[in-house]
Design an enzyme around this catalytic site. Structure first.
Site, mmCIF file in Angstrom:
data_model
loop_
_atom_site.group_PDB
_atom_site.id
_atom_site.type_symbol
_atom_site.label_atom_id
_atom_site.label_comp_id
_atom_site.label_asym_id
_atom_site.label_seq_id
_atom_site.Cartn_x
_atom_site.Cartn_y
_atom_site.Cartn_z
ATOM 1 N N ASP A 60 0.788 -1.242 0.000
ATOM 2 C CA ASP A 60 0.000 0.000 0.000
ATOM 3 C C ASP A 60 0.822 1.296 0.000
ATOM 4 O OD1 ASP A 60 -1.519 -2.150 0.808
ATOM 5 O OD2 ASP A 60 -2.214 -1.242 2.662
HETATM 6 N N1 DQQ Z 1 -2.330 -3.750 3.829
HETATM 7 C C1 DQQ Z 1 -3.760 -3.807 3.823
HETATM 8 C C2 DQQ Z 1 -4.130 -2.836 4.903
HETATM 9 C C3 DQQ Z 1 -3.090 -3.063 5.933
HETATM 10 C C4 DQQ Z 1 -1.866 -3.247 5.098
HETATM 11 C C5 DQQ Z 1 -4.332 -3.457 2.480
HETATM 12 C C6 DQQ Z 1 -0.876 -4.213 5.668
HETATM 13 O O1 DQQ Z 1 -5.420 -3.038 5.401
HETATM 14 O O2 DQQ Z 1 -2.962 -1.960 6.832
HETATM 15 O O3 DQQ Z 1 -3.569 -3.969 1.421
HETATM 16 O O4 DQQ Z 1 0.264 -4.308 4.845
#
Ligand code: DQQ
Length: 579
Positions: A60
């Site tokens: 992300d």
């Molecule tokens: N990736 C998810 C999120 C979390 C993060 C979404 C963890 O919800 O915080 O891809 O790497």
């Protein structure tokens, strides 16, 4: 361990081959490199001008912001390998959102409330100019118990914001009152209501035993003590909402962005959620009632109708307001579509899409998206084709430049819409199934027409990006479908090659429609009708690599299609984190 590695690898391969859904590996913490064969993906398929670190896994986008002349970009990063795990916040800076310099890790496990992980979050710029980061911390072993933490720059006069400090009062928000503590994450940028002087932000969650996605609102006067508002901002029967985003847009469709706290009559709001169950980003446009602290989508069926930022591989996105150019910019993560075993072997996984400017379409019904103008600085040698008619069944090569890394803009004009195929009512609501059934190789009436990118000379390999026009019973406007069809993109059988598709809400009665594709070795990112429908697809050719990649315009319909103008630019390589 070796045996375990082999089992995991075989399982992954099976999953890939099944190809039934949008496969991700978020929970896979370890794939044993020694147990997997060498990479099936050519190192020359590493993207060049899409954001990536030199190696390892990224997911992300986190806390994008503009500070003292620099764009800051943080992202979820595994410093130890090319699969998800050991997550920290990596940090890069840029003057232009295109050339990137990697800095030290910004946030990593160091306090009790984030010792088992520093997950996604956002930045807010306080009225005195101080940037503050809020992120999710995992504070227990073996259970993803989620709390929210805060971090401030150690030295506000450092425009590069190299060091972040976590105050002793962390965590600042903990799951309470029946909230599902293992599904409570990804705080948004906060906005401030001038009338009561209080900050608000959203945290993504799920309720009703996993059935309802929820965006909880938290409120604070001092950015330190936060209290939950009794009712969530919004919720819908979709499953868990990850990475919510909530921001104002100009309602008159002007291409200017608004700072996140702006509200009032000239403003509509956008609520985006990343649906964990589907791994796609969905949004609605609607009204934010500040008094009631509720958001209502304009389209009462908006949560079911499911507008997406991108109908391809694009997840966990986040916007920020860029005060330097008064625009709102969207970042989104594009996962790989090879196997996790191949990722381990090649040593890298994940890129970010080219940042996109987003604004409200004049219809008020959807957003428009366009690659930030800075990407045009990478355009090099170009070729232009004008007024070229492509006959039914014909394809024409665009020659004179290297197109493995290219920016292609094309305006099409269809000679007549009379021969448009009838739209099968059973598929009318499902663009992806429709494209699966009527792919690029299936001759149509008006279309399929568009581009074959990353194509080999013998056409064994090609990725189609195209439009197809349908007549729908009871509708006066023809229905336009946009697809990316990668089913022939590679001779490599061990890849996930889904066709991706979205409808384009455009009036094609004058026969005109445009397409732009950003091609970067193993990614094709396309924008239909000026950014009404976008599709990002990862592809891994085995022949169409480097100078062997070709570009064609094709028409597999029964009506002539004129290329009014096509320009393709070779793309240069920017500074990319030292990679
Ligand atoms: N990736 C998810 C999120 C979390 C993060 C979404 C963890 O919800 O915080 O891809 O790497």
């Amino acid at each position: 361990m070796r045996a375990l590695g082999r089992v995991v690898w075989a399982w992954l391969l099976l999953l890939q081959l099944a190809g039934a859904s949008h496969v991700v590996y978020e929970n896979l913490l370890e794939v044993e490199a020694a147990a997997v064969p060498p990479s099936i993906v050519d190192p020359e398929l590493r993207t060049g001008y899409h954001f990536h670190p030199p190696k390892n896994w990224i997911n992300d986008p986190n806390a994008p912001m503009y500070y003292k002349g620099w764009y800051h970009f943080f992202y979820q990063y595994n410093p130890k390998g090319a699969v998800w795990g050991n997550i920290v916040w990596a940090h890069s800076v840029s003057r232009d959102l295109i050339n990137w310099v990697a800095l030290e890790t910004a946030i990593e496990p160091s306090i009790p409330s984030d010792q088992y992980g520093c997950w996604s979050g956002s930045a807010t710029i306080l009225p005195d100019g101080t940037p503050v980061i809020m992120y999710t911390g995992i504070d227990r072993p073996n259970i993803n118990y989620q709390v929210q933490n805060i971090a401030y720059p150690r030295n506000k006069s450092d425009p590069l914001l190299r060091e972040w400090v976590k105050p002793a009062h962390n965590p600042i928000i903990v799951p309470e009152g029946g909230i599902n503590a293992t599904q409570f994450r990804d705080p948004t940028t906060a906005w401030r209501d001038d009338d009561d002087g209080r900050w608000r932000l959203l945290i993504g969650s799920v309720a009703a035993g996993g059935a309802r996605g929820v965006a909880y609102v938290y409120r604070s006067r001092d950015f330190r003590r936060w209290a939950r508002v009794r009712r969530p901002l919004h919720s819908a029967a979709t499953g868990m909402w990850e990475c919510p985003d909530f921001y104002p847009v100009e309602r008159d469709g002007r291409r200017v962005g608004l700072e996140t706290s702006v509200s009032g009559r000239r403003v509509k709001h956008v609520l985006k959620n990343s649906l964990d169950l589907r791994r796609y980003d969905y949004y609605t446009v609607g009204a934010y009632d500040r008094r009631a602290e509720r958001y209502v989508p304009d389209d009462p069926a908006g949560d079911e109708r499911r507008l997406r930022y991108d109908y391809g591989n694009f997840y966990a996105s986040k916007t920020f307001y860029d005060p330097a150019k008064r625009r709102r910019i969207l970042w989104g993560w594009a996962n790989e579509s090879d196997t996790a075993a191949a990722d381990v072997a090649k040593g890298w996984a994940g890129i970010q899409a080219i940042p996109r400017t987003v604004w409200l379409d004049p219809s008020g019904k959807q957003l428009l998206q366009w690659p930030i103008e800075e990407v045009e600085a990478l355009r090099g040698k170009s070729v232009t084709v004008k007024h070229r008619v492509i006959k039914p069944g014909q394809h024409v090569e665009v020659i004179g430049l290297q197109t493995a890394q290219a920016d292609v803009e094309v305006s099409f004009e269809v000679s007549s819409l009379a021969g448009a195929e009838p739209l099968d009512p059973a598929l009318a609501g499902d663009a992806q199934r429709l494209c699966g059934a009527r792919g690029a190789a299936v001759e149509g009436g008006v279309g399929p027409f568009g581009l074959w990118v990353l194509a080999s000379a013998d056409m064994q390999e090609r990725t189609a990006v195209f439009f197809r026009v349908f007549k729908a019973a009871g509708k006066d406007k023809p229905v336009v479908l946009m697809c990316t069809d990668p089913t022939k993109s590679s001779l490599n059988p061990n890849l996930y090659k889904p066709t991706f598709a979205g409808f384009v809400d455009t009036d094609i009665s004058n026969g005109k429609i445009s397409l732009r594709s950003l091609i970067d070795r193993s990614v094709v990112e396309s924008f239909g009708a000026g950014g009404k429908t976008c599709i990002l697809s990862r592809v891994y050719p085995s022949l169409s690599i480097g100078n062997n990649a070709r570009l064609y315009v094709f028409n597999n319909g029964k009506a002539d299609v004129r290329v009014s103008r096509l320009t393709a630019w070779q793309m240069k390589k920017p500074l990319m984190n030292g990679a």
